[in-house]
Design a protein around this motif. Structure first.
Motif, PDB file in Angstrom:
ATOM      1  N   ILE A   1      -8.520   0.094 -17.392  1.00 24.05           N
ATOM      2  CA  ILE A   1      -8.138   1.311 -18.094  1.00 24.05           C
ATOM      3  C   ILE A   1      -8.839   1.441 -19.442  1.00 24.05           C
ATOM      4  CG2 ILE A   1      -6.187   2.564 -19.076  1.00 24.05           C
ATOM      5  CD1 ILE A   1      -4.532   0.744 -16.942  1.00 24.05           C
TER       6      ILE A   1
ATOM      7  N   THR B   1     -14.169  -6.550  -1.915  1.00 20.53           N
ATOM      8  CA  THR B   1     -13.512  -6.118  -3.145  1.00 20.53           C
ATOM      9  C   THR B   1     -14.451  -6.239  -4.325  1.00 20.53           C
ATOM     10  OG1 THR B   1     -12.746  -8.260  -3.905  1.00 20.53           O
ATOM     11  CG2 THR B   1     -11.407  -7.147  -2.236  1.00 20.53           C
ATOM     12  N   GLY B   2     -13.983  -5.682  -5.465  1.00 15.19           N
ATOM     13  CA  GLY B   2     -14.747  -5.833  -6.697  1.00 15.19           C
ATOM     14  C   GLY B   2     -14.647  -7.247  -7.232  1.00 15.19           C
TER      15      GLY B   2
ATOM     16  N   ARG C   1     -14.632 -10.812  -2.738  1.00 19.13           N
ATOM     17  CA  ARG C   1     -14.009 -11.380  -1.544  1.00 19.13           C
ATOM     18  C   ARG C   1     -13.624 -10.253  -0.608  1.00 19.13           C
ATOM     19  NH1 ARG C   1      -8.994 -14.079  -4.630  1.00 19.13           N
ATOM     20  NH2 ARG C   1      -8.125 -12.213  -5.599  1.00 19.13           N
TER      21      ARG C   1
ATOM     22  N   ARG D   1      -2.155  -8.480 -21.046  1.00 23.41           N
ATOM     23  CA  ARG D   1      -3.379  -9.194 -20.667  1.00 23.41           C
ATOM     24  C   ARG D   1      -4.026  -9.793 -21.892  1.00 23.41           C
ATOM     25  NH1 ARG D   1      -7.079  -6.726 -15.995  1.00 23.41           N
ATOM     26  NH2 ARG D   1      -8.099  -8.742 -16.271  1.00 23.41           N
TER      27      ARG D   1
ATOM     28  N   ASP E   1     -10.923  -7.917   1.649  1.00 22.86           N
ATOM     29  CA  ASP E   1      -9.563  -7.406   1.626  1.00 22.86           C
ATOM     30  C   ASP E   1      -9.268  -6.778   2.984  1.00 22.86           C
ATOM     31  OD1 ASP E   1      -7.128  -6.304   1.034  1.00 22.86           O
ATOM     32  OD2 ASP E   1      -7.751  -5.421  -0.871  1.00 22.86           O
TER      33      ASP E   1
ATOM     34  N   ASN F   1     -11.934  -7.100 -20.700  1.00 21.44           N
ATOM     35  CA  ASN F   1     -11.115  -6.293 -19.800  1.00 21.44           C
ATOM     36  C   ASN F   1     -11.922  -5.111 -19.293  1.00 21.44           C
ATOM     37  OD1 ASN F   1      -7.596  -5.359 -20.079  1.00 21.44           O
ATOM     38  ND2 ASN F   1      -9.044  -5.112 -18.423  1.00 21.44           N
ATOM     39  N   GLY F   2     -11.966  -4.961 -17.963  1.00 23.87           N
ATOM     40  CA  GLY F   2     -12.518  -3.723 -17.411  1.00 23.87           C
ATOM     41  C   GLY F   2     -11.369  -2.749 -17.394  1.00 23.87           C
TER      42      GLY F   2
ATOM     43  N   LYS G   1      -2.312 -10.534 -14.826  1.00 24.12           N
ATOM     44  CA  LYS G   1      -3.404 -11.084 -14.019  1.00 24.12           C
ATOM     45  C   LYS G   1      -4.492 -11.634 -14.933  1.00 24.12           C
ATOM     46  CE  LYS G   1      -4.829  -6.465 -13.070  1.00 24.12           C
ATOM     47  NZ  LYS G   1      -5.294  -5.602 -11.963  1.00 24.12           N
TER      48      LYS G   1
ATOM     49  N   GLN H   1       0.841  -1.200   0.000  1.00 28.10           N
ATOM     50  CA  GLN H   1       0.000   0.000   0.000  1.00 28.10           C
ATOM     51  C   GLN H   1       0.872   1.243   0.000  1.00 28.10           C
ATOM     52  OE1 GLN H   1      -3.464  -0.440  -0.038  1.00 28.10           O
ATOM     53  NE2 GLN H   1      -2.683  -2.488  -0.447  1.00 28.10           N
TER      54      GLN H   1
ATOM     55  N   LYS I   1     -12.582  -4.598   3.542  1.00 29.45           N
ATOM     56  CA  LYS I   1     -13.429  -4.136   2.445  1.00 29.45           C
ATOM     57  C   LYS I   1     -13.855  -5.295   1.574  1.00 29.45           C
ATOM     58  CE  LYS I   1     -13.641  -1.041  -1.457  1.00 29.45           C
ATOM     59  NZ  LYS I   1     -14.216  -2.132  -2.271  1.00 29.45           N
TER      60      LYS I   1
ATOM     61  N   LYS J   1      -8.592 -13.004 -14.952  1.00 25.38           N
ATOM     62  CA  LYS J   1      -9.842 -13.025 -14.200  1.00 25.38           C
ATOM     63  C   LYS J   1     -10.911 -13.789 -14.952  1.00 25.38           C
ATOM     64  CE  LYS J   1      -8.595  -8.721 -11.996  1.00 25.38           C
ATOM     65  NZ  LYS J   1      -8.926  -7.303 -11.759  1.00 25.38           N
TER      66      LYS J   1
ATOM     67  N   LYS K   1     -15.474 -14.768 -10.421  1.00 25.70           N
ATOM     68  CA  LYS K   1     -16.726 -14.197  -9.917  1.00 25.70           C
ATOM     69  C   LYS K   1     -17.888 -15.051 -10.403  1.00 25.70           C
ATOM     70  CE  LYS K   1     -16.947  -9.495  -9.958  1.00 25.70           C
ATOM     71  NZ  LYS K   1     -16.752  -8.113 -10.493  1.00 25.70           N
TER      72      LYS K   1
HETATM   73  C1  SRM Z   1      -9.024  -4.483  -4.052  1.00 27.75           C
HETATM   74  C2  SRM Z   1      -9.565  -4.099  -5.461  1.00 27.75           C
HETATM   75  C3  SRM Z   1     -10.495  -2.877  -5.409  1.00 27.75           C
HETATM   76  C4  SRM Z   1     -11.685  -3.160  -4.527  1.00 27.75           C
HETATM   77  O1  SRM Z   1     -11.625  -2.761  -3.358  1.00 27.75           O
HETATM   78  O2  SRM Z   1     -12.623  -3.780  -5.054  1.00 27.75           O
HETATM   79  C5  SRM Z   1      -8.510  -3.751  -6.437  1.00 27.75           C
HETATM   80  C6  SRM Z   1      -7.382  -3.140  -6.062  1.00 27.75           C
HETATM   81  C7  SRM Z   1      -6.359  -2.889  -6.879  1.00 27.75           C
HETATM   82  N1  SRM Z   1      -6.358  -3.025  -8.213  1.00 27.75           N
HETATM   83 FE1  SRM Z   1      -7.900  -3.591  -9.307  1.00 27.75          FE
HETATM   84  N2  SRM Z   1      -8.820  -4.136  -7.701  1.00 27.75           N
HETATM   85  C8  SRM Z   1      -9.917  -4.877  -7.619  1.00 27.75           C
HETATM   86  C9  SRM Z   1     -10.685  -5.258  -8.648  1.00 27.75           C
HETATM   87  C10 SRM Z   1     -10.539  -4.830  -9.946  1.00 27.75           C
HETATM   88  C11 SRM Z   1     -11.498  -4.984 -11.004  1.00 27.75           C
HETATM   89  C12 SRM Z   1     -12.893  -5.559 -10.859  1.00 27.75           C
HETATM   90  C13 SRM Z   1     -12.911  -7.056 -11.083  1.00 27.75           C
HETATM   91  O3  SRM Z   1     -11.874  -7.749 -10.971  1.00 27.75           O
HETATM   92  O4  SRM Z   1     -14.003  -7.553 -11.401  1.00 27.75           O
HETATM   93  C14 SRM Z   1     -10.929  -4.439 -12.132  1.00 27.75           C
HETATM   94  C15 SRM Z   1     -11.545  -4.304 -13.552  1.00 27.75           C
HETATM   95  C16 SRM Z   1     -11.598  -5.657 -14.233  1.00 27.75           C
HETATM   96  C17 SRM Z   1     -10.324  -6.015 -14.936  1.00 27.75           C
HETATM   97  O5  SRM Z   1      -9.308  -6.192 -14.252  1.00 27.75           O
HETATM   98  O6  SRM Z   1     -10.338  -6.095 -16.154  1.00 27.75           O
HETATM   99  C18 SRM Z   1      -9.632  -3.945 -11.727  1.00 27.75           C
HETATM  100  C19 SRM Z   1      -8.741  -3.323 -12.575  1.00 27.75           C
HETATM  101  C20 SRM Z   1      -7.448  -2.979 -12.185  1.00 27.75           C
HETATM  102  C21 SRM Z   1      -6.428  -2.480 -13.088  1.00 27.75           C
HETATM  103  C22 SRM Z   1      -6.620  -2.223 -14.579  1.00 27.75           C
HETATM  104  C23 SRM Z   1      -6.344  -3.497 -15.292  1.00 27.75           C
HETATM  105  C24 SRM Z   1      -6.390  -3.283 -16.771  1.00 27.75           C
HETATM  106  O7  SRM Z   1      -6.180  -4.280 -17.499  1.00 27.75           O
HETATM  107  O8  SRM Z   1      -6.589  -2.160 -17.223  1.00 27.75           O
HETATM  108  C25 SRM Z   1      -5.264  -2.308 -12.328  1.00 27.75           C
HETATM  109  C26 SRM Z   1      -3.898  -1.788 -12.795  1.00 27.75           C
HETATM  110  C27 SRM Z   1      -3.048  -2.961 -13.259  1.00 27.75           C
HETATM  111  O9  SRM Z   1      -3.364  -4.112 -12.989  1.00 27.75           O
HETATM  112  O10 SRM Z   1      -2.028  -2.683 -13.900  1.00 27.75           O
HETATM  113  C28 SRM Z   1      -5.597  -2.695 -11.004  1.00 27.75           C
HETATM  114  C29 SRM Z   1      -4.715  -2.674  -9.914  1.00 27.75           C
HETATM  115  C30 SRM Z   1      -5.120  -2.769  -8.650  1.00 27.75           C
HETATM  116  C31 SRM Z   1      -4.142  -2.647  -7.511  1.00 27.75           C
HETATM  117  C32 SRM Z   1      -3.458  -3.969  -7.387  1.00 27.75           C
HETATM  118  C33 SRM Z   1      -3.223  -1.457  -7.685  1.00 27.75           C
HETATM  119  C34 SRM Z   1      -1.833  -1.869  -7.227  1.00 27.75           C
HETATM  120  O11 SRM Z   1      -1.068  -2.323  -8.118  1.00 27.75           O
HETATM  121  O12 SRM Z   1      -1.557  -1.779  -6.036  1.00 27.75           O
HETATM  122  C35 SRM Z   1      -5.027  -2.390  -6.295  1.00 27.75           C
HETATM  123  C36 SRM Z   1      -4.467  -3.146  -5.100  1.00 27.75           C
HETATM  124  C37 SRM Z   1      -5.174  -2.689  -3.814  1.00 27.75           C
HETATM  125  C38 SRM Z   1      -4.796  -3.624  -2.734  1.00 27.75           C
HETATM  126  O13 SRM Z   1      -3.755  -3.378  -2.108  1.00 27.75           O
HETATM  127  O14 SRM Z   1      -5.494  -4.642  -2.528  1.00 27.75           O
HETATM  128  N3  SRM Z   1      -6.927  -3.075 -10.944  1.00 27.75           N
HETATM  129  N4  SRM Z   1      -9.436  -4.196 -10.391  1.00 27.75           N
HETATM  130  C39 SRM Z   1     -10.254  -5.233  -6.185  1.00 27.75           C
HETATM  131  C40 SRM Z   1      -9.622  -6.558  -5.811  1.00 27.75           C
HETATM  132  C41 SRM Z   1     -10.246  -7.702  -6.557  1.00 27.75           C
HETATM  133  C42 SRM Z   1      -9.880  -8.971  -5.887  1.00 27.75           C
HETATM  134  O15 SRM Z   1     -10.642  -9.426  -5.018  1.00 27.75           O
HETATM  135  O16 SRM Z   1      -8.791  -9.499  -6.186  1.00 27.75           O
END
Ligand code: SRM
Ligand SMILES: Cc1cc2nc3c(=O)[nH]c(=O)nc-3n(C[C@H](O)[C@H](O)[C@H](O)COP(=O)(O)OP(=O)(O)OC[C@H]3O[C@@H](n4cnc5c(N)ncnc54)[C@H](O)[C@@H]3O)c2cc1C
Ligand code: SF4
Ligand code: FES
Lengths: 113, 830
Positions: free
Chosen positions: B725, B611-612, B615, B762, B617, B722-723, B686, B572, B609, B688, B652
Motif C-alpha cells: 500500500i 506468486t509474487g 512460489r 509491519r 499458489d 515495504n511494497g 507478515k 478466497q 499461479k 518478508k 526471495k
Molecule cells: C498470492 C500473492 C499475489 C500473487 O499472485 O503473486 C498475494 C496475494 C495476496 N496478498 Fe499480497 N500477495 C503476494 C505477494 C505480495 C507482494 C510481493 C512480494 O511479496 O514480493 C507484496 C508487496 C511486498 C510487501 O508485502 O511489502 C504484497 C503485498 C500485500 C499487501 C500489502 C502489504 C502492505 O504492507 O502494504 C496485502 C494486504 C495486507 O497484508 O494487509 C496483501 C495481501 C494479500 C492477500 C493475502 C489478500 C488477503 O488477505 O486475502 C492475497 C491472498 C491471495 C491468496 O489467497 O493467496 N499483499 N503481496 C502473492 C503471494 C506471495 C507468496 O508467495 O506468499
C-alpha cells in the motif's frame, strides 16, 4: 425422531468460540455457532455483504466477525451491526438434553417439512 | 328416586376421607404435603412412599455432610414425630413400582397396594450415567442421596485418589468434599469452562485457578472414553485423547434426568419430564406431579427454588383455591467453602444487551452485569457475592435501573447513595490525601499536581507520578481526575490496544511479562478488561503477545486466530482456499512440481499461479479437501508456505554468483539457509525477506522487511522495506563480512521486532514509529546483543518449526474441516 425439530447431534461437536457448517441439498448452507458463553445459534452461512462464509469468522459475545471484510453480524438477529447494513436469515435452534435441534421448516423449507 | 340420596351420601363419605398418596419422600413431595396441611389439615388422609429408607431430609446439604461440615441429623427436615403428629403414613424403603389409574391404586415393590383419590408424583430425578465401558464397575458412584455419600466416605477412609467426571455444581461440590476428606481429586470436564451453564469464560477461569491452587487437578475439554478396571474394581479413567487418570473411586456427576419411568408406564403424558399445567396437574386430572420430575411450560428445573413456588400452586389447587404457577427465574451459588460465586439470568450478552464489567485483580473479584432496555437481565459474580441477592431481586422484579446505572456495578450501598451516582463527583468528593493508586501509593493531591504540571494524558500521568502505571485498577479514577482538572479536555497520546481496555499495546506487553500472565482470560482479568471475552481486535493480539512471551509453554488459542491462520490457507472471495507450499528460496524440483501437478488434477483446482513471492499458489480448494491436499504435498517433502500467516512469508532470491555473471556471493544458497532458519515463526505481521546477489537487486531486497544485498566485500543488511500500500525503501542497518554474521543479525532483528512491535504493525511503520536510531542502538551498541537475541530466536524456533499441515493431515482439529452433518430434504420426508 422426525418431528418439527431436526436433531443435528450433541453440542460437544462444536467447541466454544467455533462454528461448523451444515450443507443443505437444494438449500443454503447453514452455520451453527457455539459462543464462549455456551449459547448456540444458527445462521445461513453467507455474509450479507459479499457472501463471506460466516462460519469461518471470529466469534465474540453474540457477534461473528466475517472473515472477508470484517463486518460484524449479530448471531441473534442476523443483522449487520454498526455502520453496515444487511441481514442474513437465522434458523431457530434449541438445545435440549445436550443435543441441538433446528426448526425443520426453516432448514428444508415448508415444502419438504 | 332414592338414588340421588345414596349418591349424595356416597359423595359425602368420600369427601370426609379423600386419600392423598405421595410417591417420593423428598424435598418437593414433603414440602407439598406441608403446604397442603397448612391450608387444610383435615382434608386428606395422607400416605407417602419413599424409596430411601429414611425420613425426609435437605438434599442440598449432602455436600456439607460429605465435606464433614454437617452431620445427617442436622439436615433432617421432618423427623418421625412430624409424620406421626400429622397422621401421615410413611412407607419408606419401598419404592412404588406401578400405578393403576383405572383402579386408582399404586403398588410398591413389597406388593403393598394403596388406593388414592388424588395421587402426587414427586420422584425427582436420576443421575445421568454416561454409558462408557466400565460405567457399572464397583467403585463408580453417583451423587444424589445419602447412600451415595456413604459410599464416598467409605472410599475416602483409605485415602487414595478420586476422579470426578463432570465439572458442574454437583461435581465440584463432590470434589471439594472428597479433597477435604484427604483424597487426591481430579475433575474431568467435557467443556473448556467449568460450570459453563452458570458461568462465563472469565469466571470459569478464576474458579479453575482457585481449585488448582487448592491442589485439585482440573482437566477441561476432557472426553471420557472408558472407565478401566483392575481386579474387578475401578482403577482409573481413560480419556479419548489417551490420557489415563488413576482412581480408587469415580464419581459420575454429568447431569440429571427427570425420573419419569413410573409415570410413563402408567400412560401419563411425558416429554423430558412429566407434563403439568400451571396447577401441577398431569394429563390425568386425578394425578399431580411436582419437583424435578416435572416439565412445566417446556422447562425442567434442577434447583430447589422453583419447587417452593410449585408446591404453593399445587396446594392452592388441591385445597380448592387454585392460584397457578408461572415458572421461575433461578440463581446458582456454589457451596464450596471459601469460594464466593453467584450467577443468575441470561448473560449471553450480545447487542441490545450491554455489559458492565468490574474486575479487581488484587481482591480476585470479577463482577458482570448484563443490562437490556434499562433492565438487569443477567449477572455473574465471583469473589464478592455480597450484592448477589440485591441484583437477583432487581432482575426478577425487572426494575428500571437507568437511574442508578453508573453506580450499579459498585453494589447496593454505593448505588443507593444518591450523591455518588456521577463517578466524577464521587472523585471530586475525595480528600486531597485520599489514595488513588494503591500499587504506587499516589495521593489525589499528587495526581492533580502532576496534571497541573503538564501531564495532560493518562500516559503522561503514568509516566510522571506512576499512578495507574501498575495494575491499572485506578485508571478510571485517574481519568476522572483528568476530566475534573482539565475540564474534560483529556487527550490520549498513544491509543489503547482496543475499545476493551484503557491499556496501550506497550502496557499490555510489559505487564504480561511483569505479572507473568500466561492465558488470555488471565490477562483480561488482571488488566481489568471491560468486556467479558474481548473482541476480534484484542484476542488475536493477546494470543500473539502471549505466544511471543512464553515460547514452548503457551498453548495457541485457535478461537483467537483469523480464519487464514486457523485454516492454514488463504480464504478466497468464494469461500474456497488457496494453498501455497514452501519453495525454499524460490527453488523447486521435478518431484515437487509433479506433486503440485497431481494435486491440481486430483482436486481439479481451477487455477495454479506463480506468486509474487517466487512460489506456486493452488487456488479453489474446498475446506474439506485441505487435509488431503496437504497430505499429498507433505508426501513430496513440501511444508506450509505460511502465505496466510502473520509470520515469515517468503525469502526471495536471485540466481547469484552460482550462475549470474555479476553475482558476488551465493545469494540463492544464503536465501535457502535463511528460510530454513526463519520459517514457521509467528510475527506481529507478515515478514518478508530477500537476498540479491549484487546491487542490481533483482530480488527486490530493498522493499522487504529484511533485505540482503551481496557485495564483493560481504553483505549489506537492509531493514524496514515495504511494497504494498505504502511503498517504503529499506534503511541500511549495517554491513557484515560473513554469511554466519548475516544470519545472526537477521535472527536478532526479527526477535527485536517480535518483542517490540505492536500486533499488525509491519517493520516499516514500526521503524517509522520508534526511529531507525532506536533499532540500530538496540541491536548494535552492545556487541553481546546480536548473539543473545539470535540465540533466543533460534531457541523459540525449536518450538515453532513443526509443519501445521502435517498435523492437520494426520487428523488434528479434523472438525474444523468437516461438516457437522448433511441435510437431504427428500430423504427426510421419505
Ligand atoms: C498470492 C500473492 C499475489 C500473487 O499472485 O503473486 C498475494 C496475494 C495476496 N496478498 Fe499480497 N500477495 C503476494 C505477494 C505480495 C507482494 C510481493 C512480494 O511479496 O514480493 C507484496 C508487496 C511486498 C510487501 O508485502 O511489502 C504484497 C503485498 C500485500 C499487501 C500489502 C502489504 C502492505 O504492507 O502494504 C496485502 C494486504 C495486507 O497484508 O494487509 C496483501 C495481501 C494479500 C492477500 C493475502 C489478500 C488477503 O488477505 O486475502 C492475497 C491472498 C491471495 C491468496 O489467497 O493467496 N499483499 N503481496 C502473492 C503471494 C506471495 C507468496 O508467495 O506468499
Ligand atoms: C448433592 C446435591 C447438592 C445440591 N445442591 C443444591 C443447591 O445448592 N441449590 C439448589 O437449589 N439445589 C441443589 N440441589 C438440587 C436439589 O437437591 C433438588 O432440586 C431437589 O432435591 C429436588 O427435589 P425433588 O423432591 O424433586 O427430588 P428429590 O429431592 O430427589 O426427591 C425425590 C425422592 O423420590 C424418591 N423416589 C424416586 N422414585 C420413587 C419411587 N418409584 N417410589 C418411591 N420413591 C421414589 C427418591 O428416592 C427421592 O428420595 C442439590 C442436589 C444434590 C444431590
Ligand atoms: S494485489 Fe490485491 S488483488 Fe492482487 S492479490 Fe494482492 S491483495 Fe489480492
Ligand atoms: S463478505 Fe462478509 S464482510 Fe465482506
Amino acid at each position: 425422531m422426525i418431528g418439527e425439530w431436526l436433531d443435528i447431534g450433541p453440542v460437544s461437536q462444536i467447541s466454544p468460540g467455533n462454528a461448523r457448517t451444515l450443507p443443505v441439498h437444494g438449500g443454503a448452507e447453514i452455520a451453527v455457532f457455539h459462543t464462549l458463553d455456551n449459547q448456540f445459534y444458527a445462521l445461513v452461512n453467507s455474509c450479507p455483504h459479499k457472501q463471506g462464509p460466516l462460519s469461518q469468522g471470529i466469534v465474540h459475545g453474540t457477534v461473528v466477525t466475517c472473515p472477508l471484510h470484517n463486518w460484524n453480524i449479530s448471531l441473534k438477529t442476523g443483522e449487520a451491526l454498526g455502520e453496515d447494513r444487511g441481514c442474513v436469515p437465522t434458523i431457530p435452534l434449541r438445545v435440549d438434553a445436550g443435543r441441538m435441534y433446528l426448526l425443520r421448516s426453516a432448514v428444508v423449507g415448508e415444502r419438504a417439512a | 328416586m332414592n338414588a340421588p340420596t345414596r349418591f349424595d351420601q356416597g359423595r359425602n363419605d368420600r369427601a370426609a376421607t379423600e386419600r392423598l398418596v405421595v410417591i417420593g419422600n423428598g424435598m418437593a413431595g414433603c414440602r407439598a404435603v406441608e403446604e397442603v396441611l397448612a391450608r387444610d389439615p383435615t382434608r386428606y388422609a395422607i400416605t407417602i412412599f419413599g424409596a430411601e429408607p429414611r425420613v425426609n431430609y435437605n438434599r442440598i446439604m449432602l455436600s456439607p455432610v460429605l465435606a464433614g461440615e454437617k452431620a445427617f441429623a442436622e439436615i433432617v427436615i421432618n423427623d418421625a414425630a412430624w409424620y406421626a403428629d400429622n397422621a401421615i403414613t410413611l412407607i419408606s424403603g419401598d419404592p412404588v413400582v406401578g400405578i393403576n389409574r383405572a383402579a386408582q391404586t399404586v403398588t410398591a415393590r413389597s406388593g403393598r397396594t394403596e388406593t388414592y383419590d388424588r395421587l402426587l408424583i414427586a420422584t425427582g430425578s436420576d443421575p445421568f450415567i454416561i454409558p462408557v465401558p466400565g460405567h457399572d464397575l464397583p467403585g463408580v458412584v453417583t451423587f444424589r442421596d445419602l447412600d451415595d455419600v456413604g459410599k464416598m466416605l467409605a472410599a475416602a477412609q483409605t485415602g487414595g485418589s478420586a476422579v470426578v467426571i463432570g465439572g458442574g455444581l454437583l461435581g465440584l461440590e463432590a470434589a471439594h468434599g472428597l479433597s477435604l476428606r484427604g483424597m487426591a481429586v481430579t475433575v474431568i470436564h467435557l467443556m473448556p469452562t467449568l460450570m459453563e451453564r452458570q458461568l462465563d469464560e472469565a469466571a470459569g477461569f478464576l474458579l479453575k485457578s482457585e481449585l488448582e491452587r487448592r491442589g485439585q487437578t482440573i482437566v477441561t475439554g476432557g472426553d471420557t472414553a472408558a472407565i478401566v478396571a483392575h481386579g474387578g474394581h475401578v482403577a482409573g479413567v481413560q480419556l479419548k485423547d489417551g490420557r489415563l487418570f488413576a482412581a480408587d473411586i469415580v464419581v459420575m456427576a454429568v447431569g440429571i434426568k427427570p425420573s419419569v419411568t413410573l409415570a410413563k408406564s402408567a400412560g401419563i403424558d411425558v416429554e423430558r419430564g412429566i407434563l403439568v399445567d400451571d396447577h401441577m396437574v398431569t394429563s390425568d386430572p386425578a394425578v399431580m406431579a411436582v419437583g424435578e420430575c416435572v416439565q412445566h411450560r417446556g422447562l425442567c428445573y434442577g434447583l430447589v427454588a422453583p419447587l417452593w413456588d410449585m408446591c404453593r400452586a399445587l396446594a392452592d389447587h388441591a385445597t380448592g383455591a387454585p392460584s397457578g404457577y408461572e415458572g421461575s427465574v433461578t440463581s446458582t451459588k456454589l457451596k464450596v467453602s471459601g469460594i464466593d460465586l453467584f450467577s443468575a439470568g441470561d448473560f449471553s450478552g450480545g447487542e441490545g444487551a450491554e455489559d458492565i464489567v468490574m474486575r479487581d485483580a488484587a481482591r480476585g473479584v470479577y463482577k458482570r452485569l448484563v443490562i437490556k432496555d434499562d433492565r438487569l437481565i443477567g449477572t455473574v459474580l465471583y469473589g464478592d457475592t455480597a450484592d448477589g441477592n440485591w441484583y437477583f431481586d432487581l432482575l426478577r422484579q425487572g426494575e428500571d435501573v437507568s437511574a442508578i446505572r453508573e453506580a450499579l456495578i459498585f453494589g447496593q450501598a454505593f448505588a443507593s447513595g444518591g450523591a455518588t451516582l456521577d463517578p466524577n463527583s464521587a472523585v471530586a468528593a475525595l480528600s486531597d490525601n485520599a489514595e488513588i493508586c494503591g500499587c504506587n501509593g499516589v495521593s489525589k493531591a499528587k495526581v492533580v499536581g502532576a496534571i497541573l504540571g503538564g501531564a495532560q494524558s493518562l500516559d503522561a500521568v503514568r509516566a510522571s507520578c506512576k499512578a495507574s502505571a501498575s495494575c491499572g485498577s485506578c485508571t478510571g479514577l485517574v481519568e476522572s481526575l483528568l476530566n475534573l482538572t482539565l475540564g474534560g479536555a483529556v487527550q490520549r497520546i498513544e491509543k489503547t490496544l482496543c475499545k476493551c481496555t484503557s491499556f496501550t499495546h506497550d502496557d499490555v506487553r510489559r505487564l504480561i511479562i511483569e505479572k507473568q500472565l500466561r492465558a488470555i482470560p488471565q490477562v483480561l482479568q488482571e488488566l481489568h478488561w471491560t468486556t467479558p471475552d474481548g473482541c476480534a481486535s484484542c484476542r488475536p493480539a493477546l494470543n500473539y503477545y502471549l505466544l511471543c512471551a512464553w515460547p514452548g509453554e503457551y498453548v495457541d488459542d485457535q478461537q483467537s486466530r483469523f480464519v487464514n491462520e486457523r485454516m492454514h490457507a488463504n480464504i478466497q472471495k468464494d469461500g474456497t482456499y488457496s494453498v501455497v507450499p514452501r519453495m525454499w528460496g524460490g527453488l523447486t524440483n521435478p518431484r515437487e512440481l509433479r506433486a503440485i501437478a497431481d494435486v491440481v488434477e486430483k482436486f481439479n483446482a481451477p487455477m495454479v499461479k506463480v506468486t509474487g513471492g517466487q512460489r506456486l499458489d493452488i487456488f479453489g480448494i474446498k475446506k474439506a479437501d485441505l487435509p488431503a491436499v496437504w497430505a499429498d504435498l507433505n508426501a513430496a517433502g513440501m511444508v506450509s508456505g505460511h502465505a496466510y500467516g502473520k509470520s515469515l512469508r517468503t525469502v526471495k532470491t536471485c540466481v547469484g554468483s552460482e550462475w549470474c555473471r555479476f553475482g558476488t556471493q551465493d545469494s540463492t544458497g544464503l536465501g535457502v539457509q535463511i528460510e530454513h532458519m526463519t520459517w514457521g515463526s509467528w510475527m506481529p505481521h507478515k515478514f518478508k525477506i530477500a537476498v540479491s546477489g549484487c546491487p542490481r537487486n533483482c530480488a527486490e531486497a530493498t522493499i522487504k522487511d529484511f533485505g540482503i544485498i551481496c557485495v564483493d566485500s560481504g553483505y549489506e543488511l537492509h531493514v524496514g522495506g515495504n511494497g504494498g500500500i505504502k511503498v517504503r525503501v529499506t534503511d541500511l542497518l549495517c554491513k557484515v563480512a560473513t554469511e554466519a554474521e548475516a544470519m545472526d543479525v537477521c535472527a536478532a532483528f526479527i526477535q527485536l521486532y517480535r518483542e517490540q512491535a505492536h500486533y499488525l504493525e509491519r517493520t516499516a511503520p514500526w521503524i517509522e514509529r520508534v526511529g531507525l536510531d532506536h533499532v540500530k542502538s538496540a541491536l548494535l551498541d552492545d556487541p553481546e546483543t546480536v548473539p543473545r537475541l539470535a540465540r533466543h530466536f533460534r531457541w523459540t524456533q525449536s518450538f515453532m518449526q513443526d509443519d501445521p499441515w502435517a498435523k492437520r493431515a494426520a487428523g488434528e482439529d479434523a472438525e474444523l474441516h468437516q461438516h457437522l452433518a448433511e441435510v437431504r430434504p427428500l430423504e427426510i420426508v421419505a
